[in-house]
Structure formats: structure tokens, C-alpha cells
Motif scaffolding. Structure first.
Motif, PDB file in Angstrom:
ATOM      1  N   UNK A  10      31.862  63.559  30.332  1.00  0.00           N
ATOM      2  CA  UNK A  10      32.961  62.764  30.871  1.00  0.00           C
ATOM      3  C   UNK A  10      32.416  61.495  31.495  1.00  0.00           C
ATOM      4  N   UNK A  11      32.986  60.372  31.116  1.00  0.00           N
ATOM      5  CA  UNK A  11      32.564  59.084  31.649  1.00  0.00           C
ATOM      6  C   UNK A  11      33.634  58.517  32.579  1.00  0.00           C
ATOM      7  N   UNK A  12      33.220  57.641  33.475  1.00  0.00           N
ATOM      8  CA  UNK A  12      34.158  56.917  34.322  1.00  0.00           C
ATOM      9  C   UNK A  12      34.530  55.642  33.590  1.00  0.00           C
ATOM     10  N   UNK A  13      35.814  55.530  33.252  1.00  0.00           N
ATOM     11  CA  UNK A  13      36.285  54.478  32.361  1.00  0.00           C
ATOM     12  C   UNK A  13      37.443  53.709  32.989  1.00  0.00           C
ATOM     13  N   UNK A  36      45.833  53.828  23.508  1.00  0.00           N
ATOM     14  CA  UNK A  36      44.372  53.885  23.439  1.00  0.00           C
ATOM     15  C   UNK A  36      43.797  54.452  24.730  1.00  0.00           C
ATOM     16  N   UNK A  37      44.308  53.957  25.852  1.00  0.00           N
ATOM     17  CA  UNK A  37      43.874  54.475  27.149  1.00  0.00           C
ATOM     18  C   UNK A  37      44.234  55.952  27.268  1.00  0.00           C
ATOM     19  N   UNK A  38      45.379  56.320  26.716  1.00  0.00           N
ATOM     20  CA  UNK A  38      45.795  57.716  26.753  1.00  0.00           C
ATOM     21  C   UNK A  38      44.829  58.627  26.028  1.00  0.00           C
ATOM     22  N   UNK A  39      44.338  58.189  24.878  1.00  0.00           N
ATOM     23  CA  UNK A  39      43.381  58.998  24.119  1.00  0.00           C
ATOM     24  C   UNK A  39      42.058  59.149  24.868  1.00  0.00           C
ATOM     25  N   UNK A  92      25.683  53.575  22.895  1.00  0.00           N
ATOM     26  CA  UNK A  92      26.155  54.222  24.126  1.00  0.00           C
ATOM     27  C   UNK A  92      27.676  54.234  24.194  1.00  0.00           C
ATOM     28  N   UNK A  93      28.304  53.166  23.695  1.00  0.00           N
ATOM     29  CA  UNK A  93      29.763  53.052  23.773  1.00  0.00           C
ATOM     30  C   UNK A  93      30.485  53.794  22.653  1.00  0.00           C
ATOM     31  N   UNK A  94      29.828  53.991  21.529  1.00  0.00           N
ATOM     32  CA  UNK A  94      30.483  54.566  20.350  1.00  0.00           C
ATOM     33  C   UNK A  94      31.189  55.896  20.607  1.00  0.00           C
ATOM     34  N   UNK A  95      30.560  56.877  21.280  1.00  0.00           N
ATOM     35  CA  UNK A  95      31.245  58.155  21.493  1.00  0.00           C
ATOM     36  C   UNK A  95      32.534  58.021  22.294  1.00  0.00           C
ATOM     37  N   UNK A  96      32.596  57.034  23.168  1.00  0.00           N
ATOM     38  CA  UNK A  96      33.802  56.813  23.964  1.00  0.00           C
ATOM     39  C   UNK A  96      34.859  56.116  23.104  1.00  0.00           C
ATOM     40  N   UNK A 134      39.725  56.965  20.229  1.00  0.00           N
ATOM     41  CA  UNK A 134      40.940  56.387  19.665  1.00  0.00           C
ATOM     42  C   UNK A 134      40.707  55.818  18.262  1.00  0.00           C
ATOM     43  N   UNK A 135      39.635  56.238  17.611  1.00  0.00           N
ATOM     44  CA  UNK A 135      39.297  55.650  16.319  1.00  0.00           C
ATOM     45  C   UNK A 135      38.992  56.687  15.249  1.00  0.00           C
TER      46      UNK A 135
END
Length: 290
Positions: free
Chosen positions: A1-4, A16-19, A148-152, A156-157
Motif C-alpha cells: 500500500x502506497x500513500x497517494x 481513476x482515483x477510485x481504482x 516504481x510508478x508502474x504498479x500503482x 486503472x490501466x
């Protein structure tokens, strides 16, 4: 879990934020220019609503942004209440806005100077793709930052790819829009031709969509086009913004875009007859005018 954090809750950003929250299980804080919409999102998904981009970005590992255009991006990134004012060193800004490659390079340089990471990541797939978590995301940036960003982003992708250094994602999105402009005009002319010829459009499409003429636009838009329904989908005014970016970049790099320029003029005519918010498939409306 990341802080986003997610900045911008329009028809794309809201789901997108919901996903990020539901599919990824991330700790999500949102900000929107209309605060009531951020509060609504927080109530629906169980995240938090911030009072400014700076507050939303504070303490976040990843900050996502999906706003309107270059000016909107700058307005939420810079300044005392902007994203950069809240981000911590080592955090990553992911820009899902369809904007210029020039802006992406500017943000990458500014982020680097402050110790931040940056990925330009425009999306394709429209509102339906955003709602279904099935967007195509075209990225530009350093390989390590993208990895690093790809898994997050994948929350939504359905497809996420690194196209090259900063700005490459935006350039890829321009190619995407150039293709769509020509495809939709061709489809509009084909359907108009078939209607004049007295053919059953549904029957025709059921055959030709399985051959070399097939496309996403044909599969997903032929029915509403044949019925003359355009109150849905990707708005003409948004497409004109995107094509304007394409034409400006072509002027800089020397590429020739005669069909794209012509279709942009057709979209201007659609706007003139009241179709500013119609779907891009409304090019057929011009051909069917008496």
C-alpha cells in the motif's frame, strides 16, 4: 500500500482515483478545484479530501494529476499552494493530463532540481476506460522512476508502457490522437455513404469490422453514429485541444499533418453548430446536414 494523492476529479480523474483506492488498496488523498466533488469522492471511496494541492501532496509517495491543459497543470503544480510546495524529496509526480511535450520536459527538470521524480503519463480509453480501469497509459521518464510508478498506475490501466525520456508519453498520445482523427473521419464518411446507398449499416459493420477496416471506433461508435446520437463519450472541445497540441508540435518538429489539420477544421464546424460537448464521432453530423 502506497500513500497517494490525486489532483483533479473530472470524468477521468474521479474513477481513476477510485481504482487506486479500491483495486490497489492505497491510502488516497484527493483534491479538486470544486471542493464538494472531493468531499463526495472521499465519502464514496473512504479516502481523504484536501483543501489544496499542497496539502494533498504532503507526505505522499506518489502524486497523480489529471487536469485540463498546460495552464491548468502549472496552476496546480507551482506556487505556495501547489503540488511541489507539498511534495517531499524522493516522491514521484505522475501527470495523466494530455498536455504538451514541452511542459513535460519543463516539469521533469523542475522536479529534478527539487529532488522529486516525474513521469508524464497521458491516457487513452475515454471515460469508459477510466471507469472500467482499462486505460492505456503512455509514459515518459527515467526507467527507474517509471518502474516504481508502474504498479500503482496499473490500478486503472490495462496497458502501461515507457516510451522514452520525459515528454515521450505526451508525444505518443499525440500520435494516438492523430490516428483517431483520421479513423473517425473515415468512419463517418463510410457510414454516410452507406446510408445514402440504402444499406443496413449494422449488417455492413458486422462484416467489415472483422477485416482490415476494423477499429475500436467502428466497434464502439458505429451504432450511435448510425442513430445520430452524440451526447456521450469524448467531447469535441477536448479533441480540438488535443489536436491543437499535435499541430503545434508538428510545427516545431517539421512533421506534415494535412489530414489532422483538415479534421480539426471539421471539428470547428461541429462546435459552430452546437456540438462542443458532443462525442468526437459527431463528424457524421456534418456530412448529414441538409
Amino acid at each position: 500500500m502506497a500513500k497517494v494523492a490525486f489532483i483533479g476529479l473530472g470524468v477521468m480523474g474521479y474513477p481513476m482515483a477510485g481504482h487506486l483506492k479500491t483495486k490497489g488498496g492505497h491510502d488516497v488523498t484527493v483534491w479538486n478545484r470544486t471542493g464538494a466533488k472531493a468531499e463526495k469522492w472521499a465519502g464514496e471511496y473512504g479516502g481523504a479530501a484536501a483543501s489544496s494541492p499542497r496539502e494533498a501532496a504532503a507526505g505522499r509517495e506518489f502524486v497523480f494529476m489529471c487536469v485540463g491543459n498546460d495552464d491548468d497543470v502549472r496552476s496546480v503544480v507551482y506556487g505556495d499552494d501547489g503540488i511541489f510546495a507539498g511534495m517531499e524529496r524522493g516522491a514521484t509526480l505522475v501527470d495523466n493530463t494530455t498536455a504538451s511535450a514541452e511542459l513535460a520536459r519543463e516539469l521533469a527538470e523542475a522536479a529534478s532540481e527539487k529532488g522529486f521524480k516525474f513521469v508524464d503519463a497521458p491516457v487513452s480509453g475515454g471515460q469508459a476506460g477510466a471507469e472500467n480501469g482499462a486505460l492505456t497509459v503512455m509514459c515518459g521518464g527515467a526507467e527507474a522512476d517509471f518502474a516504481a510508478a508502474k504498479p500503482v498506475i496499473e490500478c486503472y490501466a490495462k496497458m502501461v508502457g515507457l516510451m522514452g525520456p520525459a515528454g515521450s508519453g505526451q508525444l505518443t498520445k499525440m500520435m494516438n490522437q492523430i490516428c483517431i482523427a483520421g479513423l473517425v473521419q473515415g468512419l463517418a464518411e463510410s457510414i454516410a455513404f452507406g446510408q445514402k446507398a440504402g444499406l443496413d449499416i449494422e449488417k455492413v459493420v458486422s462484416v467489415i469490422s472483422k477485416g482490415a477496416a476494423g477499429s475500436w471506433q467502428m466497434e464502439n461508435r458505429h451504432k450511435t453514429m448510425n442513430e445520430g446520437h452524440y451526447d456521450h463519450g469524448f467531447a469535441v472541445e477536448w479533441m480540438r485541444k488535443d489536436l491543437g497540441i499535435c499541430l503545434a508540435e508538428a510545427k516545431r518538429n517539421g512533421a506534415r499533418l494535412p489530414v489532422t489539420a483538415l479534421v480539426d477544421q471539421f471539428y470547428a464546424e461541429v462546435e459552430a453548430i452546437g456540438g462542443k460537448r458532443w462525442d468526437t464521432s459527431s463528424l457524421l453530423a456534418l456530412l448529414n446536414r441538409n
